[in-house]
Design a protein around this motif. Structure first.
Motif, PDB file in Angstrom:
ATOM      1  N   GLN A   1      10.289  10.445  -8.185  1.00 20.12           N
ATOM      2  CA  GLN A   1       9.093  10.789  -8.707  1.00 20.12           C
ATOM      3  C   GLN A   1       8.120   9.552  -8.196  1.00 20.12           C
ATOM      4  O   GLN A   1       8.526   8.470  -8.390  1.00 20.12           O
ATOM      5  CB  GLN A   1       9.202  10.714 -10.048  1.00 20.12           C
ATOM      6  CG  GLN A   1      10.125  12.047 -10.543  1.00 20.12           C
ATOM      7  CD  GLN A   1       9.237  13.127 -10.365  1.00 20.12           C
ATOM      8  OE1 GLN A   1       8.307  13.287 -10.777  1.00 20.12           O
ATOM      9  NE2 GLN A   1      10.086  14.123  -9.962  1.00 20.12           N
ATOM     10  N   PHE A   2       6.884   9.850  -8.013  1.00 21.34           N
ATOM     11  CA  PHE A   2       5.819   8.806  -7.819  1.00 21.34           C
ATOM     12  C   PHE A   2       5.273   8.396  -9.259  1.00 21.34           C
ATOM     13  O   PHE A   2       5.374   8.982 -10.090  1.00 21.34           O
ATOM     14  CB  PHE A   2       4.943   9.412  -6.731  1.00 21.34           C
ATOM     15  CG  PHE A   2       3.890  10.452  -7.457  1.00 21.34           C
ATOM     16  CD1 PHE A   2       2.872  10.091  -8.242  1.00 21.34           C
ATOM     17  CD2 PHE A   2       3.994  11.738  -7.338  1.00 21.34           C
ATOM     18  CE1 PHE A   2       2.008  11.115  -8.638  1.00 21.34           C
ATOM     19  CE2 PHE A   2       3.574  12.582  -7.594  1.00 21.34           C
ATOM     20  CZ  PHE A   2       2.332  12.475  -8.573  1.00 21.34           C
ATOM     21  N   GLN A   3       5.005   7.318  -9.263  1.00 21.93           N
ATOM     22  CA  GLN A   3       4.352   6.579 -10.443  1.00 21.93           C
ATOM     23  C   GLN A   3       2.866   6.682 -10.551  1.00 21.93           C
ATOM     24  O   GLN A   3       2.169   6.549  -9.506  1.00 21.93           O
ATOM     25  CB  GLN A   3       4.783   4.980 -10.569  1.00 21.93           C
ATOM     26  CG  GLN A   3       6.237   4.882 -10.575  1.00 21.93           C
ATOM     27  CD  GLN A   3       6.897   5.604 -11.790  1.00 21.93           C
ATOM     28  OE1 GLN A   3       6.687   5.139 -12.985  1.00 21.93           O
ATOM     29  NE2 GLN A   3       7.745   6.477 -11.488  1.00 21.93           N
ATOM     30  N   MET A   4       2.296   6.874 -11.607  1.00 27.71           N
ATOM     31  CA  MET A   4       0.934   6.997 -11.739  1.00 27.71           C
ATOM     32  C   MET A   4       0.279   6.537 -12.932  1.00 27.71           C
ATOM     33  O   MET A   4       1.049   6.620 -14.200  1.00 27.71           O
ATOM     34  CB  MET A   4       0.715   8.468 -11.652  1.00 27.71           C
ATOM     35  CG  MET A   4      -0.971   8.798 -11.759  1.00 27.71           C
ATOM     36  SD  MET A   4      -1.257  10.545 -11.920  1.00 27.71           S
ATOM     37  CE  MET A   4       0.042  11.454 -10.886  1.00 27.71           C
TER      38      MET A   4
ATOM     39  N   GLY B   1       0.805  -1.102   0.080  1.00 25.41           N
ATOM     40  CA  GLY B   1       0.126  -0.184  -0.106  1.00 25.41           C
ATOM     41  C   GLY B   1       0.778   1.083  -0.026  1.00 25.41           C
ATOM     42  O   GLY B   1       0.454   2.561   0.163  1.00 25.41           O
ATOM     43  N   LYS B   2       2.287   1.125  -0.177  1.00 24.02           N
ATOM     44  CA  LYS B   2       2.933   2.372  -0.121  1.00 24.02           C
ATOM     45  C   LYS B   2       3.308   2.840  -1.738  1.00 24.02           C
ATOM     46  O   LYS B   2       3.111   2.055  -2.647  1.00 24.02           O
ATOM     47  CB  LYS B   2       4.202   2.142   0.298  1.00 24.02           C
ATOM     48  CG  LYS B   2       4.194   1.560   1.789  1.00 24.02           C
ATOM     49  CD  LYS B   2       5.618   1.466   2.352  1.00 24.02           C
ATOM     50  CE  LYS B   2       5.289   1.407   3.930  1.00 24.02           C
ATOM     51  NZ  LYS B   2       6.616   1.304   4.748  1.00 24.02           N
ATOM     52  N   VAL B   3       3.487   4.432  -1.888  1.00 24.69           N
ATOM     53  CA  VAL B   3       3.238   4.830  -2.963  1.00 24.69           C
ATOM     54  C   VAL B   3       4.855   4.363  -3.949  1.00 24.69           C
ATOM     55  O   VAL B   3       5.749   4.319  -3.253  1.00 24.69           O
ATOM     56  CB  VAL B   3       3.351   6.242  -3.259  1.00 24.69           C
ATOM     57  CG1 VAL B   3       3.757   6.955  -4.521  1.00 24.69           C
ATOM     58  CG2 VAL B   3       2.095   6.674  -2.666  1.00 24.69           C
ATOM     59  N   VAL B   4       4.535   3.593  -5.005  1.00 19.63           N
ATOM     60  CA  VAL B   4       5.926   3.458  -5.966  1.00 19.63           C
ATOM     61  C   VAL B   4       6.634   4.614  -6.250  1.00 19.63           C
ATOM     62  O   VAL B   4       5.943   5.509  -6.907  1.00 19.63           O
ATOM     63  CB  VAL B   4       5.369   2.529  -7.145  1.00 19.63           C
ATOM     64  CG1 VAL B   4       6.812   2.166  -8.064  1.00 19.63           C
ATOM     65  CG2 VAL B   4       4.612   1.356  -6.405  1.00 19.63           C
ATOM     66  N   LEU B   5       7.701   4.498  -5.868  1.00 21.39           N
ATOM     67  CA  LEU B   5       8.856   5.587  -6.314  1.00 21.39           C
ATOM     68  C   LEU B   5       9.785   5.243  -7.576  1.00 21.39           C
ATOM     69  O   LEU B   5      10.189   4.164  -7.405  1.00 21.39           O
ATOM     70  CB  LEU B   5       9.685   6.177  -5.225  1.00 21.39           C
ATOM     71  CG  LEU B   5       8.573   7.186  -4.322  1.00 21.39           C
ATOM     72  CD1 LEU B   5       9.649   7.296  -3.019  1.00 21.39           C
ATOM     73  CD2 LEU B   5       7.698   8.132  -4.854  1.00 21.39           C
ATOM     74  N   ASN B   6       9.976   5.957  -8.454  1.00 19.84           N
ATOM     75  CA  ASN B   6      11.201   5.910  -9.446  1.00 19.84           C
ATOM     76  C   ASN B   6      12.071   7.184  -9.210  1.00 19.84           C
ATOM     77  O   ASN B   6      11.803   8.173  -9.478  1.00 19.84           O
ATOM     78  CB  ASN B   6      10.662   5.862 -10.833  1.00 19.84           C
ATOM     79  CG  ASN B   6      11.639   5.685 -11.836  1.00 19.84           C
ATOM     80  OD1 ASN B   6      12.795   5.311 -11.665  1.00 19.84           O
ATOM     81  ND2 ASN B   6      11.382   5.800 -13.215  1.00 19.84           N
TER      82      ASN B   6
END
Length: 124
Positions: free
Chosen positions: A70-73, A62-67
């Motif tokens: 930058q977050f992924q959307m 449930g954690k925001v995926v980062l690259n």
């Protein structure tokens, strides 16, 4: 009245200037302005975080995926996110500064000047 986006940029510009040597009067003026903007910036950051949480891709925990930073959307969510973020950026807030003049800045970064132009008058 200024927008939340401008308040955010002004706050960051003031924070950048806080490490520079300056007169007591300018230091006090900037510190009071920073305190005045702080609650607007906190509100902006909280709402921006909520938008990211709403639209970003999340991992199985449930954690925001980062690259990097930058977050992924998902591509189909970009337009909705942008619309809501633009609404947040454009919210107008009242800023009550007691002192609005900064003195003696012979050099200043253009980005800092741009961020502070709507809040302060500059005099040599």
């Amino acid at each position: 009245m200024i927008t939340l986006k401008k308040a955010f940029h002004a706050y960051n510009a003031i924070t950048e200037l806080m490490n520079e040597k300056m007169s007591f009067k300018n230091a006090h003026t900037l510190l009071m302005a920073k305190k005045e903007l702080e609650h607007h910036v906190q509100f902006f950051a909280e709402k921006e975080h909520e938008l990211v949480d709403k639209y970003a891709i999340k991992n199985e925990d449930g954690k925001v995926v980062l690259n990097g930073n930058q977050f992924q959307m998902p591509k189909d969510k970009i337009e909705d996110f942008t619309k809501e973020h633009d609404e947040l950026d454009s919210v107008e807030v009242a800023v009550d500064l007691k002192e609005k003049t900064l003195h003696g800045f012979s050099e200043i970064k253009p980005s800092v000047l741009e961020a502070l132009m709507e809040l302060f008058d500059f005099e040599e």
